[in-house]
Design a protein around this motif. Sequence first.
Motif, PDB file in Angstrom:
ATOM      1  N   VAL A  72      83.513 -44.266  17.747  1.00  0.00           N
ATOM      2  CA  VAL A  72      84.241 -43.178  17.071  1.00  0.00           C
ATOM      3  C   VAL A  72      85.759 -43.310  17.285  1.00  0.00           C
ATOM      4  O   VAL A  72      86.522 -43.200  16.346  1.00  0.00           O
ATOM      5  CB  VAL A  72      83.697 -41.804  17.525  1.00  0.00           C
ATOM      6  N   PRO A  73      86.239 -43.545  18.531  1.00  0.00           N
ATOM      7  CA  PRO A  73      87.685 -43.778  18.670  1.00  0.00           C
ATOM      8  C   PRO A  73      88.022 -45.264  18.483  1.00  0.00           C
ATOM      9  O   PRO A  73      87.216 -46.131  18.814  1.00  0.00           O
ATOM     10  CB  PRO A  73      87.989 -43.344  20.106  1.00  0.00           C
ATOM     11  N   TYR A  95      93.496 -37.401  14.464  1.00  0.00           N
ATOM     12  CA  TYR A  95      93.275 -36.885  15.816  1.00  0.00           C
ATOM     13  C   TYR A  95      93.650 -38.009  16.774  1.00  0.00           C
ATOM     14  O   TYR A  95      92.843 -38.879  17.075  1.00  0.00           O
ATOM     15  CB  TYR A  95      91.810 -36.499  16.016  1.00  0.00           C
ATOM     16  N   THR A 106      92.646 -43.038  18.376  1.00  0.00           N
ATOM     17  CA  THR A 106      92.471 -42.091  17.277  1.00  0.00           C
ATOM     18  C   THR A 106      90.990 -41.987  16.936  1.00  0.00           C
ATOM     19  O   THR A 106      90.290 -43.004  16.857  1.00  0.00           O
ATOM     20  CB  THR A 106      93.270 -42.576  16.032  1.00  0.00           C
ATOM     21  N   LEU A 107      90.519 -40.757  16.746  1.00  0.00           N
ATOM     22  CA  LEU A 107      89.144 -40.556  16.285  1.00  0.00           C
ATOM     23  C   LEU A 107      89.112 -41.019  14.831  1.00  0.00           C
ATOM     24  O   LEU A 107      89.917 -40.557  14.021  1.00  0.00           O
ATOM     25  CB  LEU A 107      88.743 -39.086  16.361  1.00  0.00           C
ATOM     26  N   ARG A 108      88.218 -41.918  14.495  1.00  0.00           N
ATOM     27  CA  ARG A 108      88.278 -42.552  13.164  1.00  0.00           C
ATOM     28  C   ARG A 108      88.340 -41.519  12.028  1.00  0.00           C
ATOM     29  O   ARG A 108      87.487 -40.625  11.960  1.00  0.00           O
ATOM     30  CB  ARG A 108      87.075 -43.474  12.978  1.00  0.00           C
ATOM     31  N   GLN A 152      85.741 -32.307  11.111  1.00  0.00           N
ATOM     32  CA  GLN A 152      84.740 -33.355  11.392  1.00  0.00           C
ATOM     33  C   GLN A 152      83.804 -33.344  10.198  1.00  0.00           C
ATOM     34  O   GLN A 152      83.232 -32.304   9.851  1.00  0.00           O
ATOM     35  CB  GLN A 152      83.934 -33.083  12.656  1.00  0.00           C
TER      36      GLN A 152
END
Length: 452
Positions: A72-73, A95, A106-108, A152
């Motif tokens: 995810v990141p 994010y 960064t959160l994708r 999200q």
Amino acid sequence: MRYVLQLVRSTEKSCFFEDHKSCISKDVALSIAAIKGMNDILPGEVETWQFLEQVAREVFTTYGFSEIRTPVPEKTELFCRSIGETTDIVEKEMYTFNDKSDNSLTLRPEGTAPVMRSFIQNRLHNLDPVSKLYYLGPMFRYERPQKGRYRQFHQLGAEVIGVEDARIDAQVLAMLHQYFTRIGIESVALQVNSLGCPDCRPAYRLQLIDFLETRLDQLCSECQRRYRTNPLRVLDCKIATCQAATTAAPAMIDHLCCACDEHFAQVQTYLKAVDIPFAVNARMVRGLDYYVRTTFELVTDQLGSQNAVAAGGRYDGLIESLGGPALPGIGFAIGLERLVLMKGEEKIQPAVPQLFIAALGEEAASRAFVLMSRLQAHGIRAEMDYQGKSLKAQMRRANKLNAEFTLILGEEEITSGQAQLKNMCDSTQKTVALDSLQQVLQEKLSGSMGSA
Ligand code: HAM
């Protein structure tokens, strides 16, 4: 237990069970709520998600795609370099945070860049000259939440790497079309465009900037700010005055180089050959900078301003720009929340217990427990009461759970080794030996075994 209950009751929103909704009182103190724009997916709704995901796996596999899962990141730089420094996503919506080692992560916000990063890092091109990958998972964008737009959200995406031929553009769109047919959503329209390539787009871009300069006073402040850095986005502005001011703006498809023009013509020919309905939308631009040539959106009029349920296109220079081989790519991502909204009332029913065992007394409850566990181990959805409730209360629960069959176990049944199996649908009863309960149930349920 109490603590958990309080947390559940206090989240107040996103409750999809009508019964449950009515028991959430407004005056419960909000202790810890979910983050704004990020939703729970509760039982009762999750079945629709599972259906959409399962059909995707079936359809994508038929077209030769394999699943890929990435973290995810990712390093922030990945998104800055791929999506583009001047895009809304990179400028305002990511994010981004520093981890304890001071790395910027960064959160994708989308799935294409991480998949390309993984493709390059794992040298997937050495396995096959053509890679077909699909993914499914949460993405994060700090946007203003509204219906169909969340912070999200979940994308179901597919990417093909290694093919420039326009037939693959048509294949990808045919797969998207097939998916929507299979999930029963037909009220979507496919719009296609070509955004040219590094040979033809720069000259067009300058022409567009010149055009916008003549109308600057009619553009919103945001477009005035970005018309030089990202002029194509001005064509996508939702503000009416900007739209009116740009109706006569030059279109990319009228300024394509020969190779792009030929490619776009071929895409359309192949789409027609496989009966995929589409319309050319010369004003369509995309919010990510990596696109070249074919771009597309599946739009609906059912979701207000968030009208794109899926979108994608070609990104032929992206892999090379990230340090990988010079391979072309094309793909799309579907917004799962938007699909769920479109499925609307058409809820998929959760799996119900196939058997509810009502037990009277401690000994019967122990026997019921063993029976239930054995049945579950053989794939039968069995349920019982754990709270020593009265027979009436247990039967009420069996009804509420929509159990297909019930079995009452008391002292007498344990002594005789037989009990009444009741079909809750037609109220017929049958005496069954407890030892053969599994076999009897399997025969009775054979039509519905394994189905949700
Ligand atoms: P995108 O247009 O940014 O493209 O997003 C694709 C889809 O994700 C949208 O059409 C929409 O359905 C959904 N979506 C985007 N943002 C949100 C949000 N905030 N809330 C709910 N749904 C949202 C991409 O992300 C590209 N990576 C697609 C692609 C794949 N291009 C090539 N390969």
